[in-house]
Design a protein around this motif. Structure first.
Motif, PDB file in Angstrom:
ATOM      1  N   ILE A 319       0.840  -1.200   0.000  1.00  0.00           N
ATOM      2  CA  ILE A 319       0.000   0.000   0.000  1.00  0.00           C
ATOM      3  C   ILE A 319       0.874   1.248   0.000  1.00  0.00           C
ATOM      4  O   ILE A 319       1.850   1.327   0.755  1.00  0.00           O
ATOM      5  CB  ILE A 319      -0.918   0.021   1.241  1.00  0.00           C
ATOM      6  CG1 ILE A 319      -1.839  -1.204   1.243  1.00  0.00           C
ATOM      7  CG2 ILE A 319      -1.748   1.296   1.298  1.00  0.00           C
ATOM      8  CD1 ILE A 319      -2.676  -1.324   2.490  1.00  0.00           C
ATOM      9  N   ASP A 320       0.505   2.224  -0.807  1.00  0.00           N
ATOM     10  CA  ASP A 320       1.124   3.554  -0.785  1.00  0.00           C
ATOM     11  C   ASP A 320       0.083   4.567  -0.345  1.00  0.00           C
ATOM     12  O   ASP A 320      -1.019   4.608  -0.904  1.00  0.00           O
ATOM     13  CB  ASP A 320       1.661   3.940  -2.169  1.00  0.00           C
ATOM     14  CG  ASP A 320       2.882   3.125  -2.558  1.00  0.00           C
ATOM     15  OD1 ASP A 320       3.752   2.930  -1.699  1.00  0.00           O
ATOM     16  OD2 ASP A 320       2.954   2.665  -3.715  1.00  0.00           O
ATOM     17  N   VAL A 321       0.448   5.402   0.635  1.00  0.00           N
ATOM     18  CA  VAL A 321      -0.458   6.426   1.155  1.00  0.00           C
ATOM     19  C   VAL A 321       0.224   7.779   0.998  1.00  0.00           C
ATOM     20  O   VAL A 321       1.016   8.189   1.867  1.00  0.00           O
ATOM     21  CB  VAL A 321      -0.820   6.163   2.627  1.00  0.00           C
ATOM     22  CG1 VAL A 321      -1.853   7.184   3.100  1.00  0.00           C
ATOM     23  CG2 VAL A 321      -1.338   4.747   2.816  1.00  0.00           C
ATOM     24  N   PRO A 322      -0.025   8.504  -0.086  1.00  0.00           N
ATOM     25  CA  PRO A 322       0.619   9.808  -0.287  1.00  0.00           C
ATOM     26  C   PRO A 322       0.330  10.752   0.876  1.00  0.00           C
ATOM     27  O   PRO A 322      -0.799  10.874   1.338  1.00  0.00           O
ATOM     28  CB  PRO A 322      -0.017  10.315  -1.585  1.00  0.00           C
ATOM     29  CG  PRO A 322      -0.490   9.083  -2.291  1.00  0.00           C
ATOM     30  CD  PRO A 322      -0.907   8.140  -1.210  1.00  0.00           C
ATOM     31  N   GLN A 328       5.016   4.230   2.589  1.00  0.00           N
ATOM     32  CA  GLN A 328       5.139   2.959   1.883  1.00  0.00           C
ATOM     33  C   GLN A 328       4.930   1.835   2.896  1.00  0.00           C
ATOM     34  O   GLN A 328       5.792   1.566   3.736  1.00  0.00           O
ATOM     35  CB  GLN A 328       6.484   2.860   1.188  1.00  0.00           C
ATOM     36  CG  GLN A 328       6.655   3.921   0.110  1.00  0.00           C
ATOM     37  CD  GLN A 328       7.967   3.790  -0.638  1.00  0.00           C
ATOM     38  OE1 GLN A 328       8.988   3.431  -0.077  1.00  0.00           O
ATOM     39  NE2 GLN A 328       7.935   4.087  -1.931  1.00  0.00           N
ATOM     40  N   LEU A 329       3.786   1.171   2.795  1.00  0.00           N
ATOM     41  CA  LEU A 329       3.325   0.272   3.831  1.00  0.00           C
ATOM     42  C   LEU A 329       3.025  -1.112   3.271  1.00  0.00           C
ATOM     43  O   LEU A 329       2.930  -1.308   2.053  1.00  0.00           O
ATOM     44  CB  LEU A 329       2.066   0.847   4.487  1.00  0.00           C
ATOM     45  CG  LEU A 329       2.187   2.269   5.046  1.00  0.00           C
ATOM     46  CD1 LEU A 329       0.808   2.838   5.368  1.00  0.00           C
ATOM     47  CD2 LEU A 329       3.076   2.282   6.286  1.00  0.00           C
ATOM     48  N   VAL A 330       2.847  -2.070   4.176  1.00  0.00           N
ATOM     49  CA  VAL A 330       2.338  -3.386   3.808  1.00  0.00           C
ATOM     50  C   VAL A 330       1.295  -3.761   4.848  1.00  0.00           C
ATOM     51  O   VAL A 330       1.444  -3.470   6.039  1.00  0.00           O
ATOM     52  CB  VAL A 330       3.476  -4.433   3.711  1.00  0.00           C
ATOM     53  CG1 VAL A 330       4.224  -4.593   5.012  1.00  0.00           C
ATOM     54  CG2 VAL A 330       2.937  -5.776   3.219  1.00  0.00           C
ATOM     55  N   GLY A 376      -9.154   9.906  -0.584  1.00  0.00           N
ATOM     56  CA  GLY A 376      -8.010   9.350   0.116  1.00  0.00           C
ATOM     57  C   GLY A 376      -7.708   7.923  -0.301  1.00  0.00           C
ATOM     58  O   GLY A 376      -8.138   7.447  -1.347  1.00  0.00           O
ATOM     59  N   THR A 377      -6.953   7.230   0.559  1.00  0.00           N
ATOM     60  CA  THR A 377      -6.512   5.861   0.318  1.00  0.00           C
ATOM     61  C   THR A 377      -7.318   4.906   1.193  1.00  0.00           C
ATOM     62  O   THR A 377      -7.484   5.140   2.390  1.00  0.00           O
ATOM     63  CB  THR A 377      -5.015   5.717   0.641  1.00  0.00           C
ATOM     64  OG1 THR A 377      -4.271   6.649  -0.140  1.00  0.00           O
ATOM     65  CG2 THR A 377      -4.526   4.302   0.355  1.00  0.00           C
ATOM     66  N   TYR A 378      -7.786   3.815   0.588  1.00  0.00           N
ATOM     67  CA  TYR A 378      -8.632   2.855   1.286  1.00  0.00           C
ATOM     68  C   TYR A 378      -8.060   1.439   1.192  1.00  0.00           C
ATOM     69  O   TYR A 378      -7.298   1.120   0.269  1.00  0.00           O
ATOM     70  CB  TYR A 378     -10.041   2.823   0.676  1.00  0.00           C
ATOM     71  CG  TYR A 378     -10.862   4.068   0.840  1.00  0.00           C
ATOM     72  CD1 TYR A 378     -11.807   4.174   1.866  1.00  0.00           C
ATOM     73  CD2 TYR A 378     -10.732   5.137  -0.037  1.00  0.00           C
ATOM     74  CE1 TYR A 378     -12.586   5.303   2.010  1.00  0.00           C
ATOM     75  CE2 TYR A 378     -11.502   6.288   0.097  1.00  0.00           C
ATOM     76  CZ  TYR A 378     -12.428   6.360   1.124  1.00  0.00           C
ATOM     77  OH  TYR A 378     -13.203   7.493   1.257  1.00  0.00           O
TER      78      TYR A 378
END
Length: 592
Positions: A319-322, A328-330, A376-378
């Motif tokens: 997962i990338d969350v700008p 930069q996540l997992v 956003g990021t989901y």
């Protein structure tokens, strides 16, 4: 690099097309969830909400195959027969179907017999090809793992010509029993099941293994890597302890350089961590440094081990969350009902994650999705509690996991996502596998129903747990026992012009009703006290997580006893009864 451009670079395709019309750029779905990150995102400009509402099954698509199907189909263009669908079955059969008619172009039914008896435990019978294959477009080869019966039951990794089905000469298939070792341990197929999808990263195909249902035998969590241009070069990693299987449908995820897997419970460790209950980061090969940068383990791992509450209930998602720190996540989703996010550039060892949240339900066997909208990021996933749920990852330092929406949904399928341009008109799809056996689509921001399953013609049969669909050129394809189903958008669906803002599809219209919420304990039970004003009807409908839980007099006060006791989060809305005149959304959080 601009984020939208980056997403197009890492995606297998990023193209706007008219439904049913060939475009110059190829569309290819070469792997599980479309991308190495396992994000599950498909960019197809035809999939606007207004078009998706009218999705129907293509009754002229044949799709007949032989065998039970747990693997996602693939979609490949650029060959002499035109666009094809690749399907594999537990009978060790492999098919290439015409993507328009569903007719068989080629088939392989001679790889070897599947295993029908003699396994120490398990719940898939016959057992043959379970995990989703992967295609290398450059060499036009298809890679898959098949369990083949015989005096010794063996896993073999095959390389087939994707256009003809012919086995690649020169060392294929690879006998995993004969070639895979790690730290003095030999791979034993009799103890190892191959559920997860294969990954192809920089010329190496990676295959993950678990045990069989029942945790029988001396299985380990294995990742085996085969150099696709030198199949005698086989490298492997495995958990040191017995157990630690890699169970999730997505198998191996990748950021393009490193590989990520999530392991389950281990046995007889003596209190020493030995590879289980972990996110593992592997380098090319696979190789593993053994350093804390390359593993993350929750501090209560031994308790999880003891209770068979696998961290590795769901495969890893990159997962990338700008705007977040770290960005930069997992993701790991466990049988303990928690979601965990970890910095994928430094996993951290045995420690607390970057963030975690209780996400209300056991998760196991499936794969999650991650997507971006203008909001956003989901992340989204289907759990064992009979719901599909979405959570927003905040762009903060550190990021947090915040409830987005939830819908009741039978079965245990893995979702996928369509978007017209990478952020707009996002729809989260899931099939009611082993449930109502229908496709369902939900607005990615709100959870509002976009597609409710269709009519009599849209009913599937023989769908299997964990499975997921694919999207290509205005169509959805889904694999089931003895058949690949094809669904299509209405003929003449116009190609939309992407806009800078998301298209709203929720049925509720925010009105003058103002809602507040507060959490408290009553008799030890998490109870939400809701207060509102501005409604003019005699009664109001109270929604929790998108579902009506009560119709109550419009007296401005309602206490919702949630039935939970620990950490939890619920989203509420109040509407004038039977109408779309509704309040703002309010989230009520309860601590552990």
């Amino acid at each position: 690099m601009d984020l939208k451009v980056l997403r197009c670079v890492v995606a297998v395709f990023c193209v706007a097309v008219l439904s049913g019309v060939e475009a110059n750029a190829q569309v290819n779905v070469t792997q599980e969830h479309n991308n190495p990150s396992r994000d599950g995102v498909y960019v197809d400009a035809a999939f606007t909400p207004s078009a998706a509402i009218n999705l129907t099954r293509d009754l002229n698509f044949n799709g007949a195959i032989s065998g039970n199907v747990y693997a996602q189909p693939l979609y490949i263009e650029g060959g002499p027969s035109g666009p094809i669908i690749i399907a594999v079955t537990e009978s060790n059969n492999v098919y290439a179907l015409n993507a328009t008619t569903g007719a068989v172009i080629w088939q392989r039914t001679d790889l070897g017999p599947p295993v029908t008896s003699g396994l120490p435990c398990g719940n898939i019978n016959p057992t043959g090809i379970t995990g989703t294959p992967v295609v290398d477009l450059a060499s036009r080869r298809l890679f898959l793992d098949a369990l083949i019966d015989g005096p010794t039951k063996k896993h073999f990794i095959f390389s087939l010509n994707v256009d003809t089905g012919a086995t690649t000469p020169g060392g294929w298939p690879v006998d995993v029993n004969a070639t895979a070792t790690y730290n003095g341990m030999n791979f034993v197929s009799l103890a190892q099941e191959e559920r997860g999808a294969l990954a192809l990263v920089n010329g190496i195909v990676y295959v993950s293994y678990s045990g069989y249902l029942g945790d029988c035998g001396n299985y380990h969590g294995w990742v085996v890597g085969v150099n696709i241009n030198s199949p005698s070069t086989v490298v492997a990693w495995a958990t040191t302890a017995v157990g630690g299987g890699i169970w999730g449908h997505g198998g191996v995820a990748s950021d393009g350089t490193n590989m990520f897997v999530v392991t389950g419970n281990t046995f007889n460790t003596g209190g020493n961590w030995m590879g289980g209950e972990a996110i593992i980061r592997l380098q090319a090969g696979p190789t593993w440094s053994g350093q804390p940068t390359d593993y993350w383990v929750p501090t209560n791992w031994l308790s999880l081990d003891s209770s068979d509450t696998d961290l590795g209930g769901v495969s890893a998602t990159v997962i990338d969350v700008p705007g977040a720190t770290p960005s930069q996540l997992v993701l790991a989703l466990g049988k303990d009902s928690n979601a965990y996010l970890v910095n994928r550039n430094n996993l951290g060892g045995i420690t607390s994650p970057v963030t975690q949240a209780n996400v209300s339900g056991i998760n196991r066997g499936t794969s999650a999705v991650t997507y971006h909208t203008s909001q956003g990021t989901y992340i989204a996933f289907h759990n064992d509690a009979g719901s599909i749920r979405s959570y927003k990852i905040t762009a903060t330092n550190p990021p947090t996991i915040v409830f987005g929406w939830s819908q009741n949904q039978t079965g245990r399928g893995s979702p996928w996502v369509t978007t017209t341009d990478g952020t707009n008109n996002t729809i989260v799809w899931v099939a009611g596998v082993a449930g109502d056996q229908r496709l369902h689509g939900y607005d990615g921001d709100t959870g509002a129903v976009v597609y409710a399953g269709g009519g009599a013609n849209e009913l599937m049969t023989g769908t299997r747990q964990w499975n997921t669909g694919i999207v290509a050129r205005g169509r959805i394809y889904f694999g089931a026992d003895n058949k690949i189903y094809a669904f299509r958008l209405p003929a003449g669906t116009p190609t939309p012009t992407p806009t800078a803002t998301a298209t709203a599809t929720a049925t509720a219209t925010p009105g003058p009703i103002q809602l507040r919420g507060q959490g408290k304990k009553l008799g030890g039970i998490n109870t939400s006290r809701l207060k509102w004003r501005g409604a003019t009807s005699a009664n109001v409908d109270v929604y929790r997580d998108g579902v009506v839980i009560a119709t109550t007099p419009n007296d401005g006060l309602y206490d919702d006893s949630t039935g939970t006791t620990g950490q939890a989060s619920f989203m509420y809305e109040v509407c004038e009864a039977g109408t779309g005149t509704c309040s703002n959304n309010v989230t009520v959080n309860f601590g552990p």
